[in-house]
Enzyme design. Structure first.
Site, PDB file in Angstrom:
ATOM      1  N   LYS A  13       0.656  -1.159  -0.025  1.00 41.06           N
ATOM      2  CA  LYS A  13      -0.128   0.028   0.024  1.00 41.06           C
ATOM      3  C   LYS A  13       0.947   1.321   0.200  1.00 41.06           C
ATOM      4  O   LYS A  13       1.939   1.305   0.742  1.00 41.06           O
ATOM      5  CB  LYS A  13      -0.891  -0.148   1.258  1.00 41.06           C
ATOM      6  CG  LYS A  13      -1.768   1.033   1.338  1.00 41.06           C
ATOM      7  CD  LYS A  13      -2.803   0.631   2.709  1.00 41.06           C
ATOM      8  CE  LYS A  13      -3.924   1.767   2.814  1.00 41.06           C
ATOM      9  NZ  LYS A  13      -4.863   1.347   3.892  1.00 41.06           N
TER      10      LYS A  13
ATOM     11  N   SER B  90      -9.867   1.435   3.177  1.00 40.60           N
ATOM     12  CA  SER B  90      -8.884   2.042   2.186  1.00 40.60           C
ATOM     13  C   SER B  90      -7.722   1.313   1.436  1.00 40.60           C
ATOM     14  O   SER B  90      -7.176   1.928   0.590  1.00 40.60           O
ATOM     15  CB  SER B  90      -8.217   3.027   3.249  1.00 40.60           C
ATOM     16  OG  SER B  90      -7.261   2.445   3.895  1.00 40.60           O
TER      17      SER B  90
ATOM     18  N   SER C  84      -9.929  -1.403   7.198  1.00 42.01           N
ATOM     19  CA  SER C  84      -9.419  -1.414   6.055  1.00 42.01           C
ATOM     20  C   SER C  84      -8.540  -2.374   4.981  1.00 42.01           C
ATOM     21  O   SER C  84      -8.277  -2.094   3.912  1.00 42.01           O
ATOM     22  CB  SER C  84      -8.424   0.071   5.784  1.00 42.01           C
ATOM     23  OG  SER C  84      -9.236   1.344   6.173  1.00 42.01           O
TER      24      SER C  84
END
Length: 492
Positions: free
Chosen positions: A84, A159, A183
């Protein structure tokens, strides 16, 4: 005969690593297949914000040289993964999905990046995400939305949307995400992969761009339970650079993986199945619970009476911490600076106005209000008291069970744009996952089937005692083995 590239991309992480060690395939072949897959599919998926092709090829050549010498750093050696874009990576752009960090090249690597590379994993790039990890759909990315591989008109979740989509689409064999209120688990459920939020403190947060420091945690996403267990074992452990990381020894998560569900006590919170679920999701979750019963587990009714207050408590605590953490982005030391501003105060204001998106601004305002004079006791302090009550609910529930099981989300992946105009409805997507973060417990999402009406994946959430990720992996693997793998999503 060499293995076709598309077949290499669908190999499990451990299977790919074993192939490199046995010299049946090379790391370079795996990496080239991954890069080709990204190039062919990411124009439609939008999972990547940066691809480090040269760095990945160099790492693959080094892995192949080790294999030629009969050396192997770990089971991850030579296997393509991605992280990420919230993890700092030396010399590779790190944006946290925000314009305010566009073009920033960190001078160091996050601890988890160091540990992956020390294990020989090949990091091929940085993955799309909601800005500063604030969102449940990946639509808050300042750069582009990410799409769900199962249906490009739908969200992959957030997310860590890019982390889930890239694994589901076969671009990489595993990825890292972060989980502040769901997330990792929500995107994993929406994209039909395994996602793990470890116990708070199990994995170092050093080098992770902070959202809410008492809630953020790093975890893996993979297509198989055992692969996720291997990645977590690789990145977990104490880090003296993170004062919140635990000194507790890391378990061998793979050792009990095949022990099955017989004898496990699976707690089922009545509050999680008492309404508010789409019918297809509830049917899949109840079918998974019935599977555990058939496998020899005992289903135990438990209660989490304060879980209904989790959303309210979270959206006071997390924004309060975010308002402090994001204060550092002011145009002074790094990131976007309003060079045309007249004076220091205007430079602060204009840099943040131009660099931050609507959702970070909304949460900064919420957090600043909750901490302001005259409101601290009424809001923030009360939310912390609710957090304590939620933690006590879990403590009481675990007196009678080994794991807690229920839905990850109230629905399958929703349409892109469907909830962007209704923040409250968007926030409610995390209603089942947030309490796990508030209580600092480990949680896991494992696929439990496809919703009959839409054909989209449904995830089962498993929650464990602090630092008992091993039991979560055991329970998840028992279900995975019984149900079998999901089919691959359609080609983008």
């Amino acid at each position: 005969m060499s293995t076709p590239a598309h077949e290499l991309c669908r190999l499990g992480l451990r299977e790919a690593g074993a192939g490199v060690a046995a010299k049946a395939i090379s790391s370079s072949e795996l990496v080239e297949a991954s890069l080709a897959r990204i190039q062919a599919t990411d124009g439609k998926l939008g999972a990547f914000l940066a691809v480090s092709a040269d760095r990945a090829r160099a790492a693959a050549r080094a892995a192949d040289a080790r294999a030629a010498r009969g050396e192997r750093r770990s089971e991850l050696d030579g296997v393509p993964v991605a992280v990420k874009d919230l993890f700092v990576t030396k010399g590779v752009p790190t944006t946290a999905g925000s314009r305010i960090l566009e073009g920033w090249l960190p001078p160091y690597d996050a601890t988890v990046v160091e540990r992956l590379e020390a294990a020989g994993a090949v990091i091929v790039g940085k993955l799309n995400m909601d800005e500063f990890a604030m969102g449940s759909s990946n639509e808050n990315s300042a750069y582009k939305p990410c799409h769900n591989p199962w249906d490009l008109s739908r969200t992959p979740g957030g997310s860590s949307g890019g982390s889930a989509a890239s694994v589901a689409a076969g671009q990489v064999h595993a990825s890292l995400g972060t989980d502040t209120g769901g997330s990792i688990r929500e995107p994993a459920a929406f994209c039909g992969v395994v996602g793990v939020k470890p116990t708070y403190g199990r994995v170092s947060r050093y080098g992770v761009v902070a959202f809410a420091s008492s809630l953020d945690q790093v975890g893996p996403l993979a297509r198989e339970v055992g692969d996720a267990a291997l990645v977590l074992r690789t990145i977990a452990g104490h880090d003296p650079r993170d004062m919140t990381s635990s000194t507790r020894p890391v378990d061998d998560y793979l050792a009990p993986l095949e022990d099955g569900a017989r004898g496990l006590r699976v707690g089922v919170p009545r509050e999680w199945l008492s309404g508010g679920l789409d019918a297809g999701v509830e049917a899949a979750v109840r079918a998974a619970l019935d599977t555990y019963r058939r496998l020899g587990a005992t289903l135990v009714d438990v209660s989490l009476p304060h879980s209904k207050y989790g959303i309210g408590a979270y959206y006071l605590i997390a924004p309060a911490e975010a308002s402090s953490n994001l204060a550092r982005y002011d145009g002074v030391r790094f990131g976007l600076r309003a060079a045309d501003a007249k004076g220091l105060k205007e430079m602060y204001a204009e840099s943040r106005e131009r660099g931050l998106g609507a959702e970070p601004k909304r949460r900064i305002m919420l957090g600043t209000y909750a901490l302001s004079s005259g409101y601290y006791d009424a809001y923030y302090l009360r939310a912390q008291k609710v957090r304590t009550l939620i933690r006590r609910d879990f403590d009481e529930a675990f007196r009678g069970c080994d794991v807690i099981a229920g839905p990850v989300t109230p629905s399958v992946a929703f349409k892109l744009g469907e909830r962007t105009g209704d923040p409250l409805r968007m926030y409610l997507a995390d209603i089942f996952t947030i309490t796990c973060n508030l209580a600092a417990l480990p949680g896991l999402s494992v696929p439990c089937g496809l919703e009959a009406a839409s054909g989209l994946p449904v995830g089962l959430q498993l929650v464990g005692r602090p630092f008992d990720e091993a039991t979560l992996f055991r329970a998840a693997r028992a279900l995975e083995r019984e149900l079998g793998p999901l089919p691959a999503p359609p080609e983008p």
